[in-house]
Design a protein around this motif. Structure first.
Motif, mmCIF file in Angstrom:
data_model
loop_
_atom_site.group_PDB
_atom_site.id
_atom_site.type_symbol
_atom_site.label_atom_id
_atom_site.label_comp_id
_atom_site.label_asym_id
_atom_site.label_seq_id
_atom_site.Cartn_x
_atom_site.Cartn_y
_atom_site.Cartn_z
ATOM 1 N N MET A 1 0.811 -1.211 0.000
ATOM 2 C CA MET A 1 0.000 0.000 0.000
ATOM 3 C C MET A 1 0.850 1.269 0.000
ATOM 4 O O MET A 1 0.309 2.374 0.026
ATOM 5 C CB MET A 1 -0.925 0.014 1.225
ATOM 6 C CG MET A 1 -1.923 -1.129 1.259
ATOM 7 S SD MET A 1 -3.100 -1.015 -0.112
ATOM 8 C CE MET A 1 -4.018 0.436 0.374
ATOM 9 N N ASN A 2 2.171 1.121 -0.031
ATOM 10 C CA ASN A 2 3.072 2.283 0.020
ATOM 11 C C ASN A 2 2.752 3.188 1.209
ATOM 12 O O ASN A 2 2.747 4.419 1.084
ATOM 13 C CB ASN A 2 2.992 3.098 -1.273
ATOM 14 C CG ASN A 2 3.828 2.491 -2.382
ATOM 15 O OD1 ASN A 2 4.116 1.306 -2.373
ATOM 16 N ND2 ASN A 2 4.211 3.308 -3.356
ATOM 17 N N THR A 3 2.490 2.578 2.350
ATOM 18 C CA THR A 3 2.045 3.358 3.505
ATOM 19 C C THR A 3 2.778 2.916 4.773
ATOM 20 O O THR A 3 2.999 1.717 4.977
ATOM 21 C CB THR A 3 0.530 3.201 3.712
ATOM 22 O OG1 THR A 3 -0.147 3.647 2.533
ATOM 23 C CG2 THR A 3 0.049 4.038 4.887
ATOM 24 N N VAL A 4 3.115 3.895 5.571
ATOM 25 C CA VAL A 4 3.675 3.660 6.903
ATOM 26 C C VAL A 4 2.674 4.183 7.928
ATOM 27 O O VAL A 4 2.053 5.231 7.718
ATOM 28 C CB VAL A 4 5.031 4.369 7.057
ATOM 29 C CG1 VAL A 4 5.498 4.349 8.514
ATOM 30 C CG2 VAL A 4 6.081 3.694 6.180
ATOM 31 N N TYR A 5 2.533 3.439 9.007
ATOM 32 C CA TYR A 5 1.573 3.795 10.042
ATOM 33 C C TYR A 5 2.279 4.091 11.357
ATOM 34 O O TYR A 5 3.342 3.542 11.643
ATOM 35 C CB TYR A 5 0.587 2.646 10.271
ATOM 36 C CG TYR A 5 -0.151 2.231 9.033
ATOM 37 C CD1 TYR A 5 0.258 1.136 8.283
ATOM 38 C CD2 TYR A 5 -1.265 2.952 8.597
ATOM 39 C CE1 TYR A 5 -0.403 0.757 7.135
ATOM 40 C CE2 TYR A 5 -1.940 2.573 7.442
ATOM 41 C CZ TYR A 5 -1.503 1.478 6.723
ATOM 42 O OH TYR A 5 -2.171 1.112 5.582
ATOM 43 N N LEU A 6 1.657 4.944 12.142
ATOM 44 C CA LEU A 6 2.116 5.187 13.509
ATOM 45 C C LEU A 6 0.908 5.032 14.422
ATOM 46 O O LEU A 6 0.028 5.889 14.442
ATOM 47 C CB LEU A 6 2.730 6.579 13.667
ATOM 48 C CG LEU A 6 3.328 6.862 15.045
ATOM 49 C CD1 LEU A 6 4.587 6.005 15.263
ATOM 50 C CD2 LEU A 6 3.676 8.347 15.203
ATOM 51 N N GLN A 7 0.854 3.910 15.104
ATOM 52 C CA GLN A 7 -0.213 3.657 16.068
ATOM 53 C C GLN A 7 0.194 4.267 17.399
ATOM 54 O O GLN A 7 1.237 3.904 17.951
ATOM 55 C CB GLN A 7 -0.444 2.158 16.226
ATOM 56 C CG GLN A 7 -1.502 1.794 17.255
ATOM 57 C CD GLN A 7 -2.896 2.230 16.840
ATOM 58 O OE1 GLN A 7 -3.292 2.056 15.689
ATOM 59 N NE2 GLN A 7 -3.641 2.806 17.777
ATOM 60 N N MET A 8 -0.604 5.180 17.883
ATOM 61 C CA MET A 8 -0.284 5.897 19.112
ATOM 62 C C MET A 8 -1.311 5.540 20.182
ATOM 63 O O MET A 8 -2.494 5.860 20.036
ATOM 64 C CB MET A 8 -0.279 7.403 18.860
ATOM 65 C CG MET A 8 0.629 7.820 17.702
ATOM 66 S SD MET A 8 0.763 9.610 17.520
ATOM 67 C CE MET A 8 -0.918 10.017 17.076
ATOM 68 N N ASN A 9 -0.864 4.877 21.215
ATOM 69 C CA ASN A 9 -1.717 4.480 22.335
ATOM 70 C C ASN A 9 -1.291 5.204 23.604
ATOM 71 O O ASN A 9 -0.201 5.766 23.674
ATOM 72 C CB ASN A 9 -1.632 2.965 22.544
ATOM 73 C CG ASN A 9 -2.122 2.177 21.357
ATOM 74 O OD1 ASN A 9 -2.996 2.617 20.609
ATOM 75 N ND2 ASN A 9 -1.551 0.992 21.164
ATOM 76 N N SER A 10 -2.152 5.163 24.596
ATOM 77 C CA SER A 10 -1.859 5.796 25.889
ATOM 78 C C SER A 10 -1.371 7.228 25.694
ATOM 79 O O SER A 10 -0.359 7.652 26.270
ATOM 80 C CB SER A 10 -0.815 4.978 26.660
ATOM 81 O OG SER A 10 -1.254 3.658 26.866
#
Length: 125
Positions: A76-85
């Protein structure tokens, strides 16, 4: 020029979560090291996390380690940043950046060649 487009920012409460996305144009996406930085008013741009061509290659700032997770989808040519807390001090404009090079900590903005326009993240207490 390599266009990068961030999305997913917004408002969250302390303790909540948001997921940012960074879409990268180009056919060599898998070769890029992609990093996330953030900048709040009056402060310098701060390193958050980076990921290499493999999802096994990640590096985090101490301030987000254990709370944020960086990942990539090369299809998908995509980078994700999952931000918790999330914390109020996470409030900032978040930028993704990309560079082709050897793997290693790249925590300074000048180590990246391409940048997105940023997405605002606001965490209320």
């Amino acid at each position: 020029q390599v266009p990068l487009v961030e999305s997913g920012g917004g408002l969250a409460q302390a303790g909540g979560s948001l997921r940012l996305s960074c879409a990268v144009s180009g056919r060599t996406f898998s070769a890029y090291i992609v990093g996330w930085f953030r900048q709040s008013p009056g402060k310098e741009r701060e390193f958050v996390a980076q990921i290499g061509w493999s999802s096994d290659l990640t590096y985090y700032a101490d301030s987000v380690k254990g709370r944020f997770t960086i990942s990539r989808d090369n299809a998908m040519n995509t980078v994700y940043l999952q931000m918790n807390s999330l914390k109020p001090e996470d409030t900032a404009v978040y930028y993704c950046a990309a560079v082709i090079g050897n793997w290693g900590p790249r925590v300074v903005p000048r180590e990246y060649d391409y940048w997105g326009q940023g997405t605002q993240v606001t965490v209320s207490s």
